[in-house]
Design a protein around this motif. Structure first.
Motif, PDB file in Angstrom:
ATOM      1  N   LEU A 265     -65.195 -12.493 -42.169  1.00 36.23           N
ATOM      2  CA  LEU A 265     -65.791 -13.533 -41.316  1.00 36.23           C
ATOM      3  C   LEU A 265     -65.811 -14.892 -42.001  1.00 36.23           C
ATOM      4  N   VAL A 266     -66.163 -14.899 -43.306  1.00 37.54           N
ATOM      5  CA  VAL A 266     -66.245 -16.174 -44.035  1.00 37.54           C
ATOM      6  C   VAL A 266     -64.890 -16.870 -43.978  1.00 37.54           C
ATOM      7  N   LEU A 267     -63.845 -16.118 -44.299  1.00 36.49           N
ATOM      8  CA  LEU A 267     -62.517 -16.712 -44.339  1.00 36.49           C
ATOM      9  C   LEU A 267     -62.046 -17.152 -42.954  1.00 36.49           C
ATOM     10  N   GLN A 268     -62.257 -16.277 -41.966  1.00 41.86           N
ATOM     11  CA  GLN A 268     -61.819 -16.611 -40.608  1.00 41.86           C
ATOM     12  C   GLN A 268     -62.545 -17.853 -40.098  1.00 41.86           C
ATOM     13  N   CYS A 269     -63.880 -17.880 -40.302  1.00 40.33           N
ATOM     14  CA  CYS A 269     -64.656 -19.010 -39.767  1.00 40.33           C
ATOM     15  C   CYS A 269     -64.254 -20.304 -40.461  1.00 40.33           C
ATOM     16  N   PHE A 270     -64.007 -20.229 -41.769  1.00 38.45           N
ATOM     17  CA  PHE A 270     -63.569 -21.423 -42.488  1.00 38.45           C
ATOM     18  C   PHE A 270     -62.307 -21.997 -41.832  1.00 38.45           C
ATOM     19  N   TRP A 271     -61.316 -21.138 -41.617  1.00 32.93           N
ATOM     20  CA  TRP A 271     -60.051 -21.616 -41.057  1.00 32.93           C
ATOM     21  C   TRP A 271     -60.175 -22.047 -39.599  1.00 32.93           C
ATOM     22  N   ILE A 272     -61.060 -21.365 -38.852  1.00 33.80           N
ATOM     23  CA  ILE A 272     -61.247 -21.770 -37.453  1.00 33.80           C
ATOM     24  C   ILE A 272     -61.778 -23.198 -37.401  1.00 33.80           C
ATOM     25  N   VAL A 273     -62.780 -23.495 -38.255  1.00 41.34           N
ATOM     26  CA  VAL A 273     -63.363 -24.840 -38.260  1.00 41.34           C
ATOM     27  C   VAL A 273     -62.310 -25.881 -38.659  1.00 41.34           C
ATOM     28  N   VAL A 274     -61.575 -25.589 -39.733  1.00 37.69           N
ATOM     29  CA  VAL A 274     -60.557 -26.543 -40.204  1.00 37.69           C
ATOM     30  C   VAL A 274     -59.508 -26.800 -39.121  1.00 37.69           C
ATOM     31  N   LEU A 275     -58.980 -25.713 -38.565  1.00 37.96           N
ATOM     32  CA  LEU A 275     -57.904 -25.856 -37.571  1.00 37.96           C
ATOM     33  C   LEU A 275     -58.405 -26.492 -36.281  1.00 37.96           C
ATOM     34  N   PHE A 276     -59.656 -26.171 -35.905  1.00 36.94           N
ATOM     35  CA  PHE A 276     -60.224 -26.724 -34.679  1.00 36.94           C
ATOM     36  C   PHE A 276     -60.374 -28.245 -34.802  1.00 36.94           C
ATOM     37  N   LEU A 277     -60.903 -28.691 -35.966  1.00 34.27           N
ATOM     38  CA  LEU A 277     -61.075 -30.134 -36.168  1.00 34.27           C
ATOM     39  C   LEU A 277     -59.718 -30.841 -36.147  1.00 34.27           C
ATOM     40  N   LEU A 278     -58.740 -30.208 -36.781  1.00 39.83           N
ATOM     41  CA  LEU A 278     -57.395 -30.773 -36.806  1.00 39.83           C
ATOM     42  C   LEU A 278     -56.828 -30.862 -35.384  1.00 39.83           C
ATOM     43  N   ALA A 279     -57.080 -29.806 -34.610  1.00 38.36           N
ATOM     44  CA  ALA A 279     -56.580 -29.777 -33.225  1.00 38.36           C
ATOM     45  C   ALA A 279     -57.214 -30.896 -32.407  1.00 38.36           C
ATOM     46  N   LEU A 280     -58.528 -31.086 -32.587  1.00 39.05           N
ATOM     47  CA  LEU A 280     -59.232 -32.147 -31.854  1.00 39.05           C
ATOM     48  C   LEU A 280     -58.642 -33.504 -32.184  1.00 39.05           C
ATOM     49  N   TYR A 281     -58.474 -33.736 -33.498  1.00 34.69           N
ATOM     50  CA  TYR A 281     -57.964 -35.025 -33.963  1.00 34.69           C
ATOM     51  C   TYR A 281     -56.556 -35.277 -33.416  1.00 34.69           C
ATOM     52  N   MET A 282     -55.714 -34.249 -33.505  1.00 32.32           N
ATOM     53  CA  MET A 282     -54.323 -34.434 -33.085  1.00 32.32           C
ATOM     54  C   MET A 282     -54.188 -34.576 -31.580  1.00 32.32           C
ATOM     55  N   THR A 283     -55.051 -33.875 -30.829  1.00 32.76           N
ATOM     56  CA  THR A 283     -55.020 -34.009 -29.364  1.00 32.76           C
ATOM     57  C   THR A 283     -55.306 -35.452 -28.988  1.00 32.76           C
ATOM     58  N   GLU A 284     -56.352 -35.974 -29.617  1.00 33.49           N
ATOM     59  CA  GLU A 284     -56.759 -37.350 -29.367  1.00 33.49           C
ATOM     60  C   GLU A 284     -55.606 -38.320 -29.649  1.00 33.49           C
ATOM     61  N   LYS A 285     -54.948 -38.083 -30.777  1.00 31.46           N
ATOM     62  CA  LYS A 285     -53.891 -38.993 -31.213  1.00 31.46           C
ATOM     63  C   LYS A 285     -52.629 -38.887 -30.335  1.00 31.46           C
ATOM     64  N   LEU A 286     -52.274 -37.639 -29.987  1.00 30.82           N
ATOM     65  CA  LEU A 286     -50.983 -37.434 -29.313  1.00 30.82           C
ATOM     66  C   LEU A 286     -51.017 -37.679 -27.809  1.00 30.82           C
ATOM     67  N   THR A 287     -52.182 -37.443 -27.191  1.00 26.11           N
ATOM     68  CA  THR A 287     -52.214 -37.591 -25.738  1.00 26.11           C
ATOM     69  C   THR A 287     -52.281 -39.067 -25.322  1.00 26.11           C
ATOM     70  N   ARG A 288     -52.405 -39.942 -26.295  1.00 24.31           N
ATOM     71  CA  ARG A 288     -52.386 -41.369 -25.949  1.00 24.31           C
ATOM     72  C   ARG A 288     -51.006 -41.809 -25.463  1.00 24.31           C
ATOM     73  N   SER A 289     -49.986 -41.231 -26.073  1.00 24.03           N
ATOM     74  CA  SER A 289     -48.646 -41.574 -25.610  1.00 24.03           C
ATOM     75  C   SER A 289     -47.940 -40.271 -25.267  1.00 24.03           C
ATOM     76  N   ILE A 290     -47.778 -40.008 -24.012  1.00 21.89           N
ATOM     77  CA  ILE A 290     -47.200 -38.736 -23.597  1.00 21.89           C
ATOM     78  C   ILE A 290     -45.959 -39.004 -22.731  1.00 21.89           C
ATOM     79  N   GLN A 291     -44.918 -38.260 -23.003  1.00 20.15           N
ATOM     80  CA  GLN A 291     -43.710 -38.413 -22.185  1.00 20.15           C
ATOM     81  C   GLN A 291     -43.602 -37.216 -21.256  1.00 20.15           C
ATOM     82  N   VAL A 292     -43.557 -37.464 -19.990  1.00 20.91           N
ATOM     83  CA  VAL A 292     -43.427 -36.357 -19.059  1.00 20.91           C
ATOM     84  C   VAL A 292     -41.971 -36.264 -18.616  1.00 20.91           C
TER      85      VAL A 292
END
Lengths: 258, 254
Positions: free
Chosen positions: B224-251
């Protein structure tokens, strides 16, 4: 022949248009499959043999099956994605052209990114010959012959599986069941499996006849001469079945429309 | 509430292909059988053999929840078809929407893919059923494994927002998960420094930890310790990158 060259060039140009993507895909195609072999190599650092076969010997049968698959994917993309032609009704287009349907499917698209798989299979073979006690010189000739049979058999099996889509329309899950799993099984010595899978690999989806049996004979693990000629037997036996099922399928074909 | 509705829709959509999936399950079971045969041939009559058979088949079953999730969390397809604009219009984020969509599919896979494959393993290959005490810890670590896998797939989706084609990222993810996820090889069989590195990486959280907790070879707390650590890290990264990438989107599509 001219149309073949024209289609070949068109495929190359179309795919090379997105250069970065092309090279990345080629690289990843090869490296991806290599990861499976690497895991096997890790395992065999702890166990020197599996069913009496060394890693080098397994690498040779692994490579023969993989190379057949790589060459198939290079030229057989139309067959591999046959389901799409059925679902969209695009197969109608092939029927009205004055050329054999299988030939058209083979020419539809040459997927150069699969060269990654071919190179990977070759690398595994080089490793296999270097690491095992197999004699180098003559074995390359044997390897080329066996790769030829492996490729022909992969085409035969995939034509049969594509033809199933004439009845079922979708066939991708049937391919997973009947080919992907047996292809993977044929990459390892067949005697480690129970009788059911071993018989399937010998008589029904006879991929063991192009790699395991002949290599087993050449390395002295199998003594029967039938093992040596089994690639010819396997490929020849499958040929009329392939032609028959494809022809029956064509007769049965009813377009889904667009 | 809207999250559940998205998940239910996705669940029902997956169910339309039930027959195809059942055929596919048989193929997946054969894959498991191949790996089991390799291990049996390697280990011989060792006392370790039965637990290794269970390890392999538990992994083979949960692959459908921890590795083969929807390609790029459905994002590449939406970008190709252009339907991603509807997701961006909605009053909640892309990450939220993708999560519930994949979760619905994940639940479907747990019921109609993982469970049948496991049952085949139990009936035909002598896989040990879970002990009562380890069932809940297993499900917990499995859920975390799903979260990690979802986040990785989401990154593949984000990659296709940036580069349009997901194949390279998808292939890279598959390769790393295959090599370092531990589905075929538990940590103790990795060579050299990989033996120590592999259990620390997020990839091991998807397969190695759930199946080791199932067998009781790794403690729940450590997993659990290891999984939760990585979930938090990856989740924060995902939030940050979503914010950054959805500003300019090519459809692309339409």
């Amino acid at each position: 022949m001219r149309s073949v060259i024209a289609l070949f060039m068109a495929s190359l140009k179309a795919q090379y248009e997105y250069r970065l993507n092309f090279w990345l895909d080629t690289l990843i195609n090869g490296v991806n499959l290599f990861s499976d072999f690497l895991l096997m190599a890790f395992l065999m650092l702890s166990f020197k043999e599996i069913g009496g076969w060394s890693l080098g010997e397994i690498a040779v049968i692994y490579s023969i099956v993989e190379m057949g698959w790589g060459i198939f994917r290079l030229f057989g993309e139309g067959l591999h994605r046959f389901e799409e032609l059925m679902v969209t009704g695009r197969f109608d287009l092939l029927l009205i052209r004055p050329m054999n349907t299988v030939k058209q499917l083979l020419l539809e698209r040459i997927d150069f990114r699969r060269l990654g798989v071919v190179i990977e299979a070759l690398a595994v073979a080089v490793f296999g010959f270097t690491a095992s006690r197999i004699d180098f010189g003559d074995m390359w000739l044997a390897y080329i012959v066996l790769v030829f049979f492996s490729t022909v058999m992969t085409f035969e099996i995939n034509i049969i599986l594509a033809a199933i889509a004439f009845w079922t329309v979708r066939n991708s899950d049937i391919i997973v069941l009947a080919f992907y799993s047996t292809r993977t099984a044929a990459m390892y010595p067949a005697h480690i499996y129970g009788p059911v899978l071993k018989n399937v690999l010998t008589f029904i989806v006879p991929l063991a006849t192009v790699a395991y049996f002949p290599v087993g004979y050449l390395t002295g693990r199998i003594t029967s001469i039938i093992a040596l000629i089994s690639p010819v037997l396997g490929v020849t036996a499958l040929l009329p079945v392939t032609v028959l099922i494809w022809k029956l399928g064509l007769k049965h074909y009813a377009s889904t429309g667009t | 509430m809207s999250g559940l509705a998205i998940a239910m829709t996705s669940f029902n959509r997956s169910r339309a292909y039930l027959l195809n999936h059942l055929v596919n399950n048989l193929g997946s079971f054969i894959f498991g059988y191949i790996y089991v045969s390799i291990w049996k041939a390697a280990l011989g009559d060792s006392p370790e053999t039965p637990s290794m058979v269970t390890y392999i088949m538990v992994n083979q079953s949960i692959l459908w929840v921890t590795m083969f999730l929807s390609r790029g969390a459905y994002l590449p397809q939406k970008i190709r078809e252009g339907t991603i604009v509807f997701d961006l219009l909605r009053p909640y984020g892309l990450l939220f929407c993708s999560f519930f969509e994949v979760a619905g599919h994940g639940l479907y896979s747990l019921i109609f893919r993982a469970t049948p494959i496991f049952l085949l393993g139990y009936l035909l290959l002598g896989v040990s059923p879970p002990e009562i005490g380890s069932l809940l810890p297993f499900m917990l670590t499995l859920f975390n494994g799903f979260l990690i896998s979802f986040l990785f797939n989401y990154f593949v989706g984000l990659w296709s927002i940036k580069f349009l084609s997901p194949t390279a990222a998808q292939g890279l993810l598959y390769m790393t998960m295959n090599l370092l996820g531990g589905a075929f090889l538990p940590a103790e069989y990795y060579p050299g420094f990989l033996r120590f590195l592999m259990p620390l990486l997020p990839f091991a959280c998807a397969n190695y930890y759930p199946s080791s907790v199932y067998l009781g070879t790794v403690s729940l707390v450590r997993a659990l310790v290891l999984q939760c650590f990585w979930i938090v890290v990856l989740f924060l990264l995902a939030l940050y990158m979503t914010e950054k990438l959805t500003r300019s989107i090519q459809v692309q599509g339409g």
